[in-house]
Design an enzyme around this catalytic site. Structure first.
Site, PDB file in Angstrom:
ATOM      1  N   HIS A 486      39.416  53.758  37.499  1.00 16.86           N
ATOM      2  CA  HIS A 486      38.819  52.425  37.611  1.00 16.86           C
ATOM      3  C   HIS A 486      37.376  52.615  38.082  1.00 16.86           C
ATOM      4  O   HIS A 486      37.071  52.551  39.265  1.00 16.86           O
ATOM      5  CB  HIS A 486      39.614  51.579  38.608  1.00 16.86           C
ATOM      6  CG  HIS A 486      39.167  50.142  38.689  1.00 16.86           C
ATOM      7  ND1 HIS A 486      39.656  49.160  37.869  1.00 16.86           N
ATOM      8  CD2 HIS A 486      38.277  49.525  39.500  1.00 16.86           C
ATOM      9  CE1 HIS A 486      39.092  48.001  38.170  1.00 16.86           C
ATOM     10  NE2 HIS A 486      38.249  48.207  39.162  1.00 16.86           N
ATOM     11  N   GLU A 541      41.219  53.872  41.397  1.00 18.10           N
ATOM     12  CA  GLU A 541      39.779  53.656  41.568  1.00 18.10           C
ATOM     13  C   GLU A 541      39.163  54.901  42.208  1.00 18.10           C
ATOM     14  O   GLU A 541      39.871  55.825  42.618  1.00 18.10           O
ATOM     15  CB  GLU A 541      39.510  52.411  42.441  1.00 18.10           C
ATOM     16  CG  GLU A 541      38.030  52.020  42.429  1.00 18.10           C
ATOM     17  CD  GLU A 541      37.739  50.583  42.887  1.00 18.10           C
ATOM     18  OE1 GLU A 541      38.667  49.816  43.147  1.00 18.10           O
ATOM     19  OE2 GLU A 541      36.533  50.264  42.961  1.00 18.10           O
TER      20      GLU A 541
HETATM   21  O1  9MR Z   1      36.864  46.222  40.223  1.00 13.39           O
HETATM   22  C1  9MR Z   1      37.317  45.720  41.474  1.00 13.39           C
HETATM   23  C2  9MR Z   1      37.560  46.879  42.417  1.00 13.39           C
HETATM   24  O2  9MR Z   1      36.350  47.555  42.681  1.00 13.39           O
HETATM   25  C3  9MR Z   1      38.228  46.397  43.680  1.00 13.39           C
HETATM   26  O3  9MR Z   1      38.651  47.490  44.473  1.00 13.39           O
HETATM   27  C4  9MR Z   1      39.424  45.513  43.376  1.00 13.39           C
HETATM   28  C5  9MR Z   1      40.054  44.921  44.626  1.00 13.39           C
HETATM   29  O4  9MR Z   1      39.155  44.124  45.294  1.00 13.39           O
HETATM   30  O5  9MR Z   1      39.073  44.473  42.517  1.00 13.39           O
HETATM   31  C6  9MR Z   1      38.565  44.914  41.268  1.00 13.39           C
HETATM   32  O6  9MR Z   1      38.272  43.808  40.492  1.00 13.39           O
HETATM   33  C7  9MR Z   1      39.386  43.138  39.945  1.00 13.39           C
HETATM   34  C8  9MR Z   1      39.609  41.813  40.639  1.00 13.39           C
HETATM   35  O7  9MR Z   1      39.964  41.983  41.977  1.00 13.39           O
HETATM   36  C9  9MR Z   1      40.702  41.020  39.915  1.00 13.39           C
HETATM   37  N1  9MR Z   1      40.365  40.875  38.517  1.00 13.39           N
HETATM   38  C10 9MR Z   1      40.216  42.153  37.834  1.00 13.39           C
HETATM   39  C11 9MR Z   1      39.128  42.967  38.452  1.00 13.39           C
HETATM   40  C12 9MR Z   1      39.050  44.342  37.805  1.00 13.39           C
HETATM   41  O8  9MR Z   1      38.483  44.303  36.601  1.00 13.39           O
HETATM   42  O1  9MR Z   2      39.359  51.185  50.426  1.00 10.30           O
HETATM   43  C1  9MR Z   2      39.715  49.827  50.573  1.00 10.30           C
HETATM   44  C2  9MR Z   2      41.180  49.728  50.934  1.00 10.30           C
HETATM   45  O2  9MR Z   2      41.410  50.320  52.187  1.00 10.30           O
HETATM   46  C3  9MR Z   2      41.627  48.280  50.926  1.00 10.30           C
HETATM   47  O3  9MR Z   2      43.019  48.237  51.114  1.00 10.30           O
HETATM   48  C4  9MR Z   2      41.239  47.625  49.610  1.00 10.30           C
HETATM   49  C5  9MR Z   2      41.613  46.173  49.541  1.00 10.30           C
HETATM   50  O4  9MR Z   2      40.905  45.431  50.441  1.00 10.30           O
HETATM   51  O5  9MR Z   2      39.847  47.742  49.397  1.00 10.30           O
HETATM   52  C6  9MR Z   2      39.399  49.057  49.305  1.00 10.30           C
HETATM   53  O6  9MR Z   2      38.016  49.070  49.120  1.00 10.30           O
HETATM   54  C7  9MR Z   2      37.505  48.620  47.873  1.00 10.30           C
HETATM   55  C8  9MR Z   2      36.378  47.647  48.180  1.00 10.30           C
HETATM   56  O7  9MR Z   2      36.895  46.496  48.788  1.00 10.30           O
HETATM   57  C9  9MR Z   2      35.567  47.278  46.958  1.00 10.30           C
HETATM   58  N1  9MR Z   2      35.112  48.452  46.254  1.00 10.30           N
HETATM   59  C10 9MR Z   2      36.192  49.325  45.880  1.00 10.30           C
HETATM   60  C11 9MR Z   2      36.950  49.802  47.096  1.00 10.30           C
HETATM   61  C12 9MR Z   2      38.012  50.820  46.720  1.00 10.30           C
HETATM   62  O8  9MR Z   2      39.093  50.263  46.044  1.00 10.30           O
END
Ligand code: 9MR
Ligand code: 9MR
Length: 565
Positions: A486, A541
């Protein structure tokens, strides 16, 4: 019929599999492989580099506490001659590489990844991954949640550079500071190694080590994230919503800095205090930086003292509302401890010592973006002049280590990581596996022995293939590694392979992306709940804090021989 039983990983339920470290091992490192799907007794063949054949025996059996799968653990014993060893069990075959510096390339790639994810500049030393400038961030708005007397909502500031956080394109202070802080901790203990590590970046020809140049690329952005009028630090620089899976040049949402928070401000203070110390010898390339960083760190701490309850609350943001990553954290005690410790180390002012005592932790916990007390502990452990809290910090760390290694001898994959249900979750391969190994290595160095080294290597083996899914979880390395992380740029560029050297979050039974991504995980078992698909942000991710732990861990392993030889 057989096809119907194939799991998403391409492996049928009872198929024989050999799980081993796909990257390589040191000659002196323990070499263990794990076989599942059949009892391999009498059927294991090991061909040595010189062609001789051995028949290793099964050392012990283990049953997965989750899937119930029966696994056979085989200790291959001494394989001291570098070269390729060939293993077979029935028709299953694979190689095991033994080399003098098995981790050099992967360690270097893990650091070089930070160059590839720089924002606000064109990437022109990335080979196939070159790309034009995106996210210049020279026109960033002050969100109303961040407005102050002298910087009203809508004011435009310039806040360029820094690394993209993860698969997304935003820049978050909490996570950025944690990432640098963690890498600084390893840097300080393996200085000679890092000072000589070459990563082929635009600054490679200057007078500063490449490692510090890379950190500076993000610190330059930090310089813009403090409100010069009051010392508070903006929680993040973000678009209102996540961008689609497009290249940086195709992103057009406005970018804002939002609310100042106590956690971002303290993390910033800690990292700037460390940076003030570490860049002092590099005035030629970064004139004035040290003094500026020191002053900013002290002001930030002051702001945090005055706003101890300024926690980031994204749900309160309006016009526009914001839905990107939160890095929310309602406890700032550990951030106070880290910042106070770093500032005491820099300034020796009694005030910061009092503060550090006030917030000192009662037990050790591995570093994570929301739990930074250990980064504070490292300030005491990494400096011979810091003796006030050294002993309790060391004792807490040793107690943690002794606990961490319990259970290895009955584990499924012969490793401290991966035996408890809460070893798995969002970002676990970094936060639980790499960080645990890093702490074990640090403990050895602090105690002048090699009591825990073996266990740290076992976590490397787990990470690089000796695990339940059979993935080597770092892109571009091993023979089965993630191809669809991701990560927006890797998905949107026209290159088939993702950026090399990226650690994915890993197995996560929380499966928080299942609904929004309409995903089907191959398994609900904690250690098999992993999906190599672009949509799987909860298991696949990438992120700077995760790669920071990979850098700290793998560079340390590589340093073990770089220094010996
Ligand atoms: O791409 C986003 C990622 O970086 C985050 O960790 C994640 C959780 O916050 O969210 C991803 O975005 C998603 C969103 O939360 C829900 N719709 C789909 C998105 C991914 O394309
Ligand atoms: O690393 C973060 C993880 O500990 C949390 O559970 C999660 C949901 O809040 O978010 C992760 O961090 C994301 C950030 O919010 C947005 N960029 C991508 C990060 C990795 O998924």
């Amino acid at each position: 019929m057989l096809l119907a039983t194939l799991a998403a990983g391409g492996q049928a339920q009872n198929e024989v599999a050999i799980r081993r470290n796909q990257v390589g091992c040191y000659p002196q490192q323990e070499k263990v492989i794990v076989v599942e799907g059949m009892n391999p007794s009498g059927k294991i063949k090991l061909t040595l580099p010189d062609g001789k054949v051995k028949k290793p025996k099964v050392t012990r059996k283990a049953t997965s506490p989750w899937s119930g799968k029966q696994r056979y653990i085989i200790d291959l014993g001494q394989l001291n001659t570098p070269g390729d060893y060939h293993l077979s069990v029935g028709t299953e075959q694979c190689d095991l590489h033994v080399a003098e510096r098995p981790y050099h390339d992967i360690a270097k790639a893990s650091l070089r990844l930070f160059y590839l994810i720089r924002s606000g500049v064109a990437i022109d030393q990335g080979g196939a991954y070159n790309r034009p400038l995106g996210h210049a961030d020279t026109h960033v708005m002050i969100h109303n949640s961040a407005a102050s007397e002298l910087r009203k909502a809508g004011t435009v500031i310039s806040s360029p550079f820094g690394w993209y956080d993860a698969g997304d394109y935003n820049k978050y202070v909490v996570n950025s500071a944690f990432s640098i802080g963690l890498m600084f901790s390893a840097y300080e203990r393996q200085k000679d190694y890092f000072d000589h590590l070459q990563t082929d970046i635009p600054e490679s020809d200057n007078h500063t080590p490449d490692f510090l140049d890379e950190m500076m690329f993000n610190l330059k952005w930090f310089l813009t994230m403090q409100d010069p009028f009051d010392g508070g630090v903006y929680h993040k620089l973000t678009t209102p919503n996540f961008e689609g899976f497009v290249m940086p040049t195709d992103c057009h949402q406005p970018r804002y800095v939002v609310a100042k928070s106590v956690t971002a401000t303290l993390d910033f203070a800690a990292v700037m205090a460390d940076a003030a110390r570490l860049y002092e010898p590099y005035q030629q390339d970064y004139p004035g930086f040290s003094a500026q960083a020191a002053a900013m760190a002290e002001r930030a701490y002051q702001w945090a003292k005055e706003h101890p309850n300024a926690f980031y609350r994204q749900e309160q943001l309006k016009d526009p509302s914001v839905s990107t990553g939160t890095y929310g954290d309602g406890h700032a005690g550990d951030e106070f401890f880290w910042a106070a410790s770093a500032l005491y180390r820099l300034t020796h002012k009694p005030f910061y010592l009092e503060e550090a005592r006030r917030y000192q932790p009662q037990r050790f916990s591995v570093p994570s973006w929301g739990g930074v007390a250990s980064l504070g502990a490292f300030e005491w452990l990494n400096d011979p002049q810091m003796d006030a809290l050294r002993q309790p910090m060391l004792q807490q760390m040793m107690a943690y280590c002794d606990d961490a290694i319990k259970g290895v001898e009955t584990s499924s994959f012969q490793s401290p990581f991966g035996n408890k249900p809460n070893d798995f979750g969002w970002g676990c391969l970094a936060e639980k596996c790499c960080c645990q190994a890093l702490v074990l290595l640090m403990a050895d160095q602090l105690n002048g022995n090699t009591k825990y080294q073996r266990y740290a290597f076992q976590n490397a083996d787990y990470l690089l293939g000796r695990n339940a899914t059979g993935y080597c979880y770092v892109t571009g390395f091993g023979d089965k590694s993630p191809m669809h992380p991701h990560h927006r740029i890797s998905a949107a560029d026209k290159v088939e392979a993702p950026f090399p050297g990226m650690l994915v979050g890993g197995p996560n039974p929380g499966q928080q992306d299942k609904g929004s991504g309409n995903l089907t995980y191959p398994s609900n078992h904690p250690d098999e709940s992993y999906l190599d698909m672009n949509e799987s942000y909860a298991s696949n991710e990438i992120a700077i804090n995760w790669n920071a732990s990979l850098v700290a861990f793998l560079c340390w392993l590589d340093a073990l021989t770089a220094i010996e030889h």
